[in-house]
Design an enzyme around this catalytic site. Structure first.
Site, short mmCIF file in Angstrom:
data_model
loop_
_atom_site.label_atom_id
_atom_site.label_comp_id
_atom_site.label_asym_id
_atom_site.label_seq_id
_atom_site.Cartn_x
_atom_site.Cartn_y
_atom_site.Cartn_z
N GLY A 58 0.84 -1.18 0.00
CA GLY A 58 -0.26 -0.04 0.01
C GLY A 58 0.90 1.19 0.00
O GLY A 58 2.08 1.06 -0.02
N GLY A 59 0.11 2.47 0.10
CA GLY A 59 1.06 3.52 0.04
C GLY A 59 1.92 3.71 1.25
O GLY A 59 2.86 4.61 1.36
N MET A 60 1.60 3.08 2.40
CA MET A 60 2.39 3.30 3.79
C MET A 60 3.19 2.06 4.21
O MET A 60 3.94 2.00 5.16
CB MET A 60 1.45 3.82 4.89
CG MET A 60 2.34 4.32 6.06
SD MET A 60 1.35 5.54 7.02
CE MET A 60 0.03 4.34 7.65
N ASP B 297 -12.20 6.58 5.61
CA ASP B 297 -12.02 6.33 4.22
C ASP B 297 -12.75 4.96 3.87
O ASP B 297 -12.32 4.17 3.37
CB ASP B 297 -10.50 6.06 4.07
CG ASP B 297 -10.06 5.89 2.90
OD1 ASP B 297 -10.81 6.40 1.72
OD2 ASP B 297 -9.03 5.39 2.50
#
Length: 690
Positions: A63-65, A177
């Site tokens: 994922g992004g993190m 989210d």
């Protein structure tokens, strides 16, 4: 009580102010390695060497993190997922705290519908990680990409997700989210809600709003609540309800609710109309009009899903009542032989009247949520975006319903007001579609109905206000269709009503009504050439609003109306040739927007446009370029977010027109030519929009 969290050392460490990252969007998909494009910074072998208690088998997603690995906990032989913070992000401000924050929040959620977190920590090598249950399946986004769900699948899915979200809301957690990619569908058991990387607790919501970086949207735009996009209000559980409403609409219909969307039952024949009011209430623009939290949404959703059973129970109750009534009528027949039956006849008439009234009230209640949607969100969506045919059809049914209620109630004041409300909304819709004469008739009928209701309850302030609103509705419609003289007559009648109201019931409410009536007169005078008189009317409005603000300094709506008046005063000054006065008033309005909305909002775009126009007209082109460039940038962003929206395209066109003029004023011919080309493209899109 909020769950315990790791301390946050400073503003940058709060879970807000960073662009949305797809934290776990693919973290539980065993068959994907999403996020590819570069080799992962760690291999499964490296993670296994740092965490010897786990047999790390393979990378399952990025994922992004963080990077997620499938593993087995050696001592318990439990299949788990391990998420490791990407080393390249370790030094990013706030991300380490957010990573810990996400783990803490998920660990506090002991609910079968939320991905469980078992352990969190830091390796000897300095890598942050946490261990969670492995969800062997796919996410809802992947499932929907293959086609919509059957109703037998959809209803329990939404109910389970709402239950998991309800558990978060009970702990004061706002997810921020909710979307299909964050709802995981295991092979067995209920769906799981994951990715709490953007979540905040109730106590952090206001701080998160303050610290959210300008230009940042927290959440995914297709599913985010309006307050997440505009940052006008702090998020709340109602923000998650909006996102859940979008997901529910998509699950039920296979489509996203874009623009002037139809109720779900009109998009899919199998969907019961009982779901319409639930979904439409969840999708209200105003958070106060939505369900307060996911629990309230779930309760209403399940009630709608169970309507057939509820109907069967009601039929059973009716049959029981009929049996009881048969016994009662037998008894009454005997009594009638003695009494002559006069009392019984009166009793039966009263019961019949009560039953009739109850039936009318029940029918009205079944429509109330749908009508509330029509009377609120629809009016904010009525810029000419086209595609209003389906909404007009719904309105036609609503008008027919409330006409029947009005007749069956014996022309009661409440029914008259309800019918008037829906007539006005239908007038708005068909007026936008060019049927101005028909719309005028509807506004006229609404005036008559509200006056009838007011005459029945002359001391009811709400009834009087509704009469004034009806006159204002028709005045605004006539002004929009170029009937300025008729519009002015309506506005002056409105002013007369407001003056009488202020005499009969002095106070803040009637003072505000008087201010709004003077403002309506001023607006129409501006179109009929009475510029000096319009200016005098605007100053009367200003005095009245200043009086209200002084008496209630905490009323943000009064303060905003007073600030907005500078926009009207500026336009009036511009029309009278007072360019310095124009700039002074536009500057006051612009400063209010910067203080209260921020420098990267839709409102800022409009106020910056006004500033640019004023400066350009004063020959200060260099300053004008700065403001208009900002206005164009935000307007471009808004147009991309709402493709084909005529209101957005029209604003963008005007911003580009004046920016081109200002660039020519400073001698930047090439830049002006590029802007003129973009203006032509926008105008072409505006002409092509339905």
């Amino acid at each position: 009580m909020d769950p315990p969290l790791l301390p946050f050392p400073g503003e940058d460490s709060l879970p807000a102010g960073i662009d949305p990252l797809e934290l776990l969007e693919v973290g539980f998909r065993p068959e994907t390695t999403a996020g590819v494009g570069a080799e992962p910074p760690l291999s499964a072998e490296e993670v296994g060497s740092m965490l010897p208690a786990y047999e790390v088998r393979r990378l399952v997603g990025r994922g992004g993190m963080g990077t997620v690995f499938e593993a087995v906990q050696r001592d318990l032989q439990r299949r788990v997922a391990i998420k490791v913070l990407s080393p390249s992000l370790t030094n990013e401000p706030g991300l380490t705290a957010r990573f810990r924050h996400e783990a803490r929040l998920m660990a506090s959620m002991e609910h079968p519908g939320v991905v469980r977190v078992y352990e969190a920590g830091e390796t000897a090598e300095g890598y942050l990680y946490y261990v969670m249950e492995f969800v062997d399946g796919e996410d809802l986004a992947s499932r929907l990409s293959r086609g919509r769900l059957s109703l037998e699948e959809a209803v329990p899915l939404i109910a389970n997700v709402a239950e998991a979200l309800e558990a978060a809301h009970r702990l004061g957690i706002v997810h921020r989210d909710i979307k299909p990619a964050n709802i995981f569908l295991p092979a067995e058991g209920p769906p799981r809600l994951g990715d709490f990387g953007l979540a905040v607790t109730a106590g952090q919501a206001e701080e998160a709003l303050r610290l959210t970086r300008v230009g940042t949207t927290v959440g995914t735009i297709e599913y985010a609540a309006p307050e997440q996009l505009s940052r006008a209000h702090a998020v709340s559980p109602a923000s998650d309800v909006f996102s859940l409403g979008v997901v529910t609409y998509e699950v039920l219909t296979g489509e996203l609710p874009r623009g002037n969307f139809d109720p779900p039952s009109l998009r899919r024949e199998e969907v019961d109309a009982a779901f319409d009011s639930v979904v439409l209430r969840a999708l209200q623009t105003d958070p106060a009009r939505r369900f307060a939290d996911a629990g309230k949404f779930r309760e209403a959703f399940l009630h709608a899903a169970d309507r057939r059973r509820q109907e069967a129970l009601r039929q059973q109750a009716v049959r029981r009542k009929m049996v009881r009534r048969a016994w009662v009528m037998c008894l009454l027949a005997v009594i009638a032989l003695v009494t002559g039956g006069s009392a019984i006849v009166a009793w039966k008439a009263r019961k019949d009247a009560e039953a009739k009234q109850a039936a009318a009230e029940a029918a009205e209640q079944r429509m109330s949520d749908l009508i509330q949607f029509l009377l609120t969100d629809l009016r904010t969506r009525l810029e000419p975006t086209g595609n209003l045919g389906a909404m007009e059809s719904v309105l036609e049914k609503a008008v027919g319903h409330f006409r029947r209620v009005y007749e069956e109630s014996g022309h009661s004041p409440v029914a008259a007001r309800k019918l008037a409300d829906v007539l006005v909304v239908k007038g708005d819709v068909i007026g936008v579609r060019g049927m101005s004469a028909e719309a005028d008739q509807l506004y006229t009928e609404a005036i008559a109905l509200t006056e009838l209701a007011r005459n029945a309850t002359p001391q009811d302030a709400k009834a009087t206000r509704r009469v004034m609103e009806a006159w204002q509705d028709r005045s605004e419609h006539r002004m929009a269709t170029g009937k300025y003289s008729d519009a002015l007559l309506d506005a002056r009648h409105l002013l007369g009503e407001a003056e009488a109201f202020a005499k009969q019931q002095p106070g803040a409410e009637s003072t505000h009504a008087l201010a709004m009536a003077h403002r309506a007169v001023a607006h129409t005078l501006g179109y009929t050439g009475g510029l000096e008189e319009a200016g005098e009317e605007y100053h009367r409005v200003q005095s009245l609003l200043q009086e209200l603000v002084a008496g209630a300094p905490d009323r943000a709506d009064y303060a905003r109306e007073l600030a907005e008046l500078d926009m009207s005063l500026g336009s009036n000054a511009e029309a009278r040739g007072d360019l310095e006065g124009m700039l002074r008033h536009f500057t006051a309005w612009h400063e209010y927007v910067v203080r209260n909305e921020g420098p990267d909002t839709s409102g800022y775009s409009y106020s910056a446009f006004r500033m640019g126009v004023a400066l350009q007209k004063l020959g200060r082109s260099k300053e004008a370029v700065s403001y208009l460039t900002d206005a164009v940038r935000i307007a471009e962003r808004e147009s991309k977010a709402l493709p084909g929206h005529k209101g957005c395209l029209n604003h963008l066109s005007w911003c580009l027109r004046f920016l081109g003029q200002a660039q020519e004023g400073v001698g930047d011919v090439d830049a002006a030519a590029r802007v003129r080309q973009r203006e032509a493209e926008v105008n072409a899109a505006l002409s092509a929009a339905p």
